[in-house]
Design a protein around this motif. Structure first.
Motif, PDB file in Angstrom:
ATOM      1  N   LEU A   1       0.825  -1.203   0.000  1.00 39.28           N
ATOM      2  CA  LEU A   1       0.000   0.000   0.000  1.00 39.28           C
ATOM      3  C   LEU A   1       0.861   1.256   0.000  1.00 39.28           C
ATOM      4  CD1 LEU A   1      -2.856  -0.790   2.565  1.00 39.28           C
ATOM      5  CD2 LEU A   1      -3.102  -0.505   0.091  1.00 39.28           C
ATOM      6  N   ALA A   2       1.866   1.287   0.864  1.00 38.56           N
ATOM      7  CA  ALA A   2       2.731   2.464   0.956  1.00 38.56           C
ATOM      8  C   ALA A   2       3.438   2.733  -0.364  1.00 38.56           C
ATOM      9  CB  ALA A   2       3.756   2.276   2.069  1.00 38.56           C
ATOM     10  N   ALA A   3       3.797   1.674  -1.084  1.00 37.47           N
ATOM     11  CA  ALA A   3       4.499   1.824  -2.358  1.00 37.47           C
ATOM     12  C   ALA A   3       3.583   2.341  -3.465  1.00 37.47           C
ATOM     13  CB  ALA A   3       5.113   0.490  -2.775  1.00 37.47           C
ATOM     14  N   GLY A   4       2.265   2.218  -3.275  1.00 35.19           N
ATOM     15  CA  GLY A   4       1.316   2.639  -4.309  1.00 35.19           C
ATOM     16  C   GLY A   4       0.835   1.508  -5.190  1.00 35.19           C
ATOM     17  N   CYS A   5       1.052   0.257  -4.746  1.00 38.07           N
ATOM     18  CA  CYS A   5       0.621  -0.901  -5.526  1.00 38.07           C
ATOM     19  C   CYS A   5      -0.859  -1.198  -5.279  1.00 38.07           C
ATOM     20  CB  CYS A   5       1.444  -2.131  -5.142  1.00 38.07           C
ATOM     21  SG  CYS A   5       3.201  -2.024  -5.550  1.00 38.07           S
ATOM     22  N   THR A   6      -1.417  -2.013  -6.157  1.00 38.17           N
ATOM     23  CA  THR A   6      -2.715  -2.634  -5.926  1.00 38.17           C
ATOM     24  C   THR A   6      -2.478  -4.132  -5.800  1.00 38.17           C
ATOM     25  OG1 THR A   6      -3.181  -2.860  -8.289  1.00 38.17           O
ATOM     26  CG2 THR A   6      -3.888  -0.820  -7.198  1.00 38.17           C
ATOM     27  N   MET A   7      -3.468  -4.873  -5.290  1.00 35.83           N
ATOM     28  CA  MET A   7      -3.117  -6.244  -4.923  1.00 35.83           C
ATOM     29  C   MET A   7      -4.312  -7.180  -4.853  1.00 35.83           C
ATOM     30  SD  MET A   7      -2.217  -4.935  -1.122  1.00 35.83           S
ATOM     31  CE  MET A   7      -1.740  -3.392  -1.927  1.00 35.83           C
ATOM     32  N   ILE A   8      -3.966  -8.469  -4.923  1.00 33.17           N
ATOM     33  CA  ILE A   8      -4.897  -9.562  -4.684  1.00 33.17           C
ATOM     34  C   ILE A   8      -4.289 -10.409  -3.585  1.00 33.17           C
ATOM     35  CG2 ILE A   8      -6.084 -11.580  -5.640  1.00 33.17           C
ATOM     36  CD1 ILE A   8      -4.479  -9.089  -7.998  1.00 33.17           C
ATOM     37  N   VAL A   9      -5.046 -10.655  -2.528  1.00 42.53           N
ATOM     38  CA  VAL A   9      -4.588 -11.484  -1.419  1.00 42.53           C
ATOM     39  C   VAL A   9      -5.300 -12.822  -1.496  1.00 42.53           C
ATOM     40  CG1 VAL A   9      -4.338 -11.697   1.076  1.00 42.53           C
ATOM     41  CG2 VAL A   9      -4.245  -9.431   0.002  1.00 42.53           C
ATOM     42  N   LYS A  10      -4.513 -13.904  -1.464  1.00 45.54           N
ATOM     43  CA  LYS A  10      -5.085 -15.249  -1.388  1.00 45.54           C
ATOM     44  C   LYS A  10      -4.703 -15.813  -0.027  1.00 45.54           C
ATOM     45  CE  LYS A  10      -4.702 -19.269  -1.708  1.00 45.54           C
ATOM     46  NZ  LYS A  10      -5.080 -20.322  -0.678  1.00 45.54           N
ATOM     47  N   PRO A  11      -5.633 -15.736   0.958  1.00 41.60           N
ATOM     48  CA  PRO A  11      -5.320 -16.299   2.271  1.00 41.60           C
ATOM     49  C   PRO A  11      -5.346 -17.820   2.230  1.00 41.60           C
ATOM     50  CG  PRO A  11      -7.576 -15.512   2.233  1.00 41.60           C
ATOM     51  CD  PRO A  11      -6.971 -15.143   0.904  1.00 41.60           C
ATOM     52  N   ALA A  12      -4.736 -18.430   3.233  1.00 43.13           N
ATOM     53  CA  ALA A  12      -4.782 -19.888   3.324  1.00 43.13           C
ATOM     54  C   ALA A  12      -6.222 -20.355   3.472  1.00 43.13           C
ATOM     55  CB  ALA A  12      -3.950 -20.360   4.513  1.00 43.13           C
ATOM     56  N   GLU A  13      -6.542 -21.475   2.862  1.00 45.93           N
ATOM     57  CA  GLU A  13      -7.917 -21.977   2.923  1.00 45.93           C
ATOM     58  C   GLU A  13      -8.321 -22.345   4.349  1.00 45.93           C
ATOM     59  OE1 GLU A  13      -5.351 -25.315   1.016  1.00 45.93           O
ATOM     60  OE2 GLU A  13      -5.516 -23.140   0.920  1.00 45.93           O
ATOM     61  N   GLN A  14      -7.328 -22.643   5.214  1.00 43.81           N
ATOM     62  CA  GLN A  14      -7.642 -22.975   6.600  1.00 43.81           C
ATOM     63  C   GLN A  14      -8.078 -21.753   7.414  1.00 43.81           C
ATOM     64  OE1 GLN A  14      -4.858 -23.715   4.978  1.00 43.81           O
ATOM     65  NE2 GLN A  14      -4.207 -25.832   5.336  1.00 43.81           N
ATOM     66  N   THR A  15      -7.614 -20.551   7.005  1.00 44.48           N
ATOM     67  CA  THR A  15      -7.832 -19.362   7.845  1.00 44.48           C
ATOM     68  C   THR A  15      -8.253 -18.150   7.007  1.00 44.48           C
ATOM     69  OG1 THR A  15      -5.454 -18.901   7.686  1.00 44.48           O
ATOM     70  CG2 THR A  15      -6.209 -20.099   9.634  1.00 44.48           C
ATOM     71  N   PRO A  16      -9.436 -18.190   6.409  1.00 43.62           N
ATOM     72  CA  PRO A  16      -9.845 -17.083   5.545  1.00 43.62           C
ATOM     73  C   PRO A  16     -10.542 -15.924   6.262  1.00 43.62           C
ATOM     74  CG  PRO A  16     -11.460 -18.833   5.430  1.00 43.62           C
ATOM     75  CD  PRO A  16     -10.370 -19.327   6.343  1.00 43.62           C
ATOM     76  N   LEU A  17     -10.972 -16.116   7.509  1.00 45.80           N
ATOM     77  CA  LEU A  17     -11.925 -15.194   8.120  1.00 45.80           C
ATOM     78  C   LEU A  17     -11.357 -13.802   8.377  1.00 45.80           C
ATOM     79  CD1 LEU A  17     -13.733 -17.580  10.642  1.00 45.80           C
ATOM     80  CD2 LEU A  17     -14.497 -16.837   8.384  1.00 45.80           C
ATOM     81  N   SER A  18     -10.158 -13.712   8.967  1.00 48.57           N
ATOM     82  CA  SER A  18      -9.639 -12.384   9.303  1.00 48.57           C
ATOM     83  C   SER A  18      -9.236 -11.604   8.060  1.00 48.57           C
ATOM     84  CB  SER A  18      -8.472 -12.486  10.286  1.00 48.57           C
ATOM     85  OG  SER A  18      -7.410 -13.248   9.775  1.00 48.57           O
ATOM     86  N   ALA A  19      -8.797 -12.278   7.013  1.00 52.41           N
ATOM     87  CA  ALA A  19      -8.419 -11.576   5.782  1.00 52.41           C
ATOM     88  C   ALA A  19      -9.615 -10.835   5.190  1.00 52.41           C
ATOM     89  CB  ALA A  19      -7.845 -12.561   4.761  1.00 52.41           C
ATOM     90  N   LEU A  20     -10.765 -11.491   5.183  1.00 52.62           N
ATOM     91  CA  LEU A  20     -11.980 -10.844   4.671  1.00 52.62           C
ATOM     92  C   LEU A  20     -12.384  -9.668   5.565  1.00 52.62           C
ATOM     93  CD1 LEU A  20     -13.923 -14.092   3.748  1.00 52.62           C
ATOM     94  CD2 LEU A  20     -12.910 -12.462   2.146  1.00 52.62           C
ATOM     95  N   TYR A  21     -12.190  -9.829   6.857  1.00 57.35           N
ATOM     96  CA  TYR A  21     -12.514  -8.756   7.792  1.00 57.35           C
ATOM     97  C   TYR A  21     -11.617  -7.544   7.547  1.00 57.35           C
ATOM     98  CZ  TYR A  21     -14.330  -6.894  12.217  1.00 57.35           C
ATOM     99  OH  TYR A  21     -14.965  -6.136  13.174  1.00 57.35           O
ATOM    100  N   TYR A  22     -10.318  -7.793   7.335  1.00 59.54           N
ATOM    101  CA  TYR A  22      -9.384  -6.689   7.079  1.00 59.54           C
ATOM    102  C   TYR A  22      -9.708  -5.965   5.776  1.00 59.54           C
ATOM    103  CZ  TYR A  22      -6.358  -8.022  10.949  1.00 59.54           C
ATOM    104  OH  TYR A  22      -5.868  -8.281  12.197  1.00 59.54           O
ATOM    105  N   ALA A  23     -10.200  -6.696   4.789  1.00 59.94           N
ATOM    106  CA  ALA A  23     -10.532  -6.057   3.512  1.00 59.94           C
ATOM    107  C   ALA A  23     -11.602  -4.988   3.698  1.00 59.94           C
ATOM    108  CB  ALA A  23     -10.996  -7.120   2.510  1.00 59.94           C
ATOM    109  N   GLN A  24     -12.627  -5.302   4.484  1.00 58.71           N
ATOM    110  CA  GLN A  24     -13.677  -4.300   4.673  1.00 58.71           C
ATOM    111  C   GLN A  24     -13.221  -3.164   5.584  1.00 58.71           C
ATOM    112  OE1 GLN A  24     -15.830  -3.713   7.533  1.00 58.71           O
ATOM    113  NE2 GLN A  24     -14.597  -5.042   8.851  1.00 58.71           N
ATOM    114  N   LEU A  25     -12.299  -3.435   6.513  1.00 56.21           N
ATOM    115  CA  LEU A  25     -11.739  -2.347   7.326  1.00 56.21           C
ATOM    116  C   LEU A  25     -10.928  -1.384   6.458  1.00 56.21           C
ATOM    117  CD1 LEU A  25     -10.473  -3.884  10.702  1.00 56.21           C
ATOM    118  CD2 LEU A  25     -12.595  -2.642  10.242  1.00 56.21           C
ATOM    119  N   ALA A  26     -10.180  -1.932   5.501  1.00 55.04           N
ATOM    120  CA  ALA A  26      -9.388  -1.085   4.608  1.00 55.04           C
ATOM    121  C   ALA A  26     -10.307  -0.178   3.792  1.00 55.04           C
ATOM    122  CB  ALA A  26      -8.527  -1.945   3.687  1.00 55.04           C
TER     123      ALA A  26
END
Length: 500
Positions: free
Chosen positions: A182-207
């Protein structure tokens, strides 16, 4: 909201799962196929929720959104001060929601709720703040050209980044990857581990709530062999940042090379030596050695899983370890009295148990543990093998569980050679009060991080990564920012130079 199971002094309520769909271009959406998969609570082996299963078509949509956001969107074109402001707001929102996020990681990954809430999440928010502060300090250099020319370099964002993160530290790995990009000015796709997807989705909406524009952060949940592979081989992704096993790291590199030759940064496995010299205070160092392997139930790539003890204190040190393990509590991660929760899933649980059986068959002496707990969930006793030989499977291969291999050594030269006799090179611990020994060993061990008289000494400003099969490039520090930047050189003839 269900009441917590455990002996908490406060009546914490386990939160309802809010986000289960893919996050693409600022919206939560179903996968193209409509398929879902179960995310399992390792405490009780029950289904927490069904999560949208992303595949190649979903990766295509996420990459398209990220590409549009990079090529034509505001994020790379915002002033660094504005990016900093949004990132600081993101960090504030993380802290405001720390309790709910900690519960998600405790349910999804079996992590201890209280340490995640009080340590992991605040530390991860500090990573975002660190890179927010670095956003307006990205600059090139003026060159001393050998001809009559003016030369300088520019540092520019590398573009669309694919982040593939592991299951052992869902929060910290998400923010460790996303923050510098983010600081560099990039855009991104995050692929969280299939075992632990919940917090990644939560962080996306916080962002998004913090003001990160649509398309800048996209989260595609799914499996490595499908969604992860599609991300690595995508022709419109400019870089891959991967943390995970060495085996999968090789596949990531291969896919990146066979597509558009995109650069890859890898933080992979480890079999880190924890070296104890006989001049230390056993009562002070033994707890550090124990935490070095049992922290996060051994599911940490820098675990001090090879404990080398100098012969003069070997017996005393081993006895101290045995005493301390008796007070180590394995239990529900929501119970504040627990020191260790369950392994992340059944596959990892069975993997760890299989290594314990290997250790027994190979002739290592079992000091403590060695069994699964007789209860529902993926709980394993803290396991310590002593009199381990360097060529044993438990001494050579990464177990990623609460299993310690203890070995005896005589001299500095011997332990350096044995510590380096591994395909890995992620971290090492050196425990001694002798400055000459500390300097000699730290300069001789081939690993990316050396901790002297401490362990797990992570800091946002301290680069972290490996040698050899533990990967290359670095997370954290300014090196963690620079890997999302590329250098552009600009040269101009000086007026009246012969170039005109």
């Amino acid at each position: 909201m269900a009441e917590m199971n455990g002996n908490s002094e406060t009546q914490f309520q386990i939160p309802k799962i809010k986000f289960t769909k893919l996050f693409i271009n600022g919206e939560f959406v179903d996968s193209v196929s409509g398929n879902t998969f179960e995310t399992i609570d390792p405490r009780n082996e029950e289904v927490i929720a069904r999560i949208s299963e992303g595949d190649k078509e979903d990766i295509d949509l996420a990459v398209k959104a990220a590409r549009e956001a990079f090529d034509n969107g505001p994020w790379p074109r915002l002033s660094a001060a504005e990016r900093r402001r949004i990132m600081l707001k993101f960090a504030d929102l993380i802290i405001e929601n720390a309790e709910e996020i900690a519960a998600l990681d405790a349910m999804d990954a079996g992590k201890l709720f209280v340490p995640v809430k009080n340590m992991d999440i605040p530390a991860a928010a500090e990573i975002i703040r660190y890179y927010a502060g670095a956003a307006d300090k990205i600059h090139g250099t003026t060159l001393k050209m050998s001809r009559e020319m003016q030369g300088y370099t520019l540092l520019e964002p590398i573009g669309v980044v694919g982040h593939i993160i592991p299951w052992n530290f869902p929060t910290q790995m998400f923010l460790m990857k996303v923050g510098p990009a983010l600081a560099a000015g990039c855009t991104m796709i995050v692929k969280p581990a299939e075992q632990t997807p919940l917090s990644a989705l939560y962080y996306a909406q916080l962002a998004k709530q913090a003001g990160v524009p649509d398309g800048v952060i996209n989260v595609v949940t799914g499996f490595g062999s499908t969604a992860g592979a599609a991300l690595c081989s995508h022709m419109d992704v400019d870089k891959i940042s991967f943390t995970g096993s060495t085996e999968v790291g090789r596949l990531v590199m291969q896919a990146a090379a066979l597509s558009n030759l995109k650069p890859v940064s890898l933080e992979l496995g480890g079999k880190s030596p924890f070296i104890v010299f006989d001049d230390v205070d056993v009562d002070k160092v033994a707890p550090l050695a124990l935490v070095g392997i049992l922290f996060n139930k051994g599911e940490i790539c820098v675990a001090g899983s090879r404990l080398f003890i100098q012969e003069g204190i070997y017996d005393k040190f081993v006895k101290k370890l045995e005493q301390m393990v008796k007070t180590w509590v394995v239990g529900d991660p929501f119970d504040p009295n627990s020191h260790q929760g369950p392994q992340v899933d059944k596959k990892q649980y069975e993997r760890v148990l299989s290594y314990i059986e290997h250790g027994k068959r190979e002739g290592a002496k079992l000091l403590t543990g060695g069994n699964a707990l007789d209860r529902k969930g993926y709980f394993i006793e803290p396991t310590i093998f002593i009199d381990v030989e360097d060529d044993m499977k438990i001494a050579k291969e990464e177990i990623f569980g609460p299993v310690l291999a203890v070995m005896k050594f005589k001299t500095v030269e011997e332990v350096i050679k044995r510590a380096n006799c591994t395909n890995y090179g992620l971290a090492a611990g050196v425990m001694t009060n002798n400055l000459n020994i500390a300097n000699t060993v730290s300069r001789s061990i081939r690993a990316g991080v050396i901790w002297i008289n401490c362990y797990f000494a992570f800091d946002p400003d301290c680069p972290y990564g490996g040698y050899k099969c533990s990967g290359f490039e670095r997370d954290l520090g300014m090196e963690g920012l620079h890997k999302y930047l590329q250098v552009k050189s600009v040269a101009t003839p000086i007026y009246n130079s012969p170039w005109l």
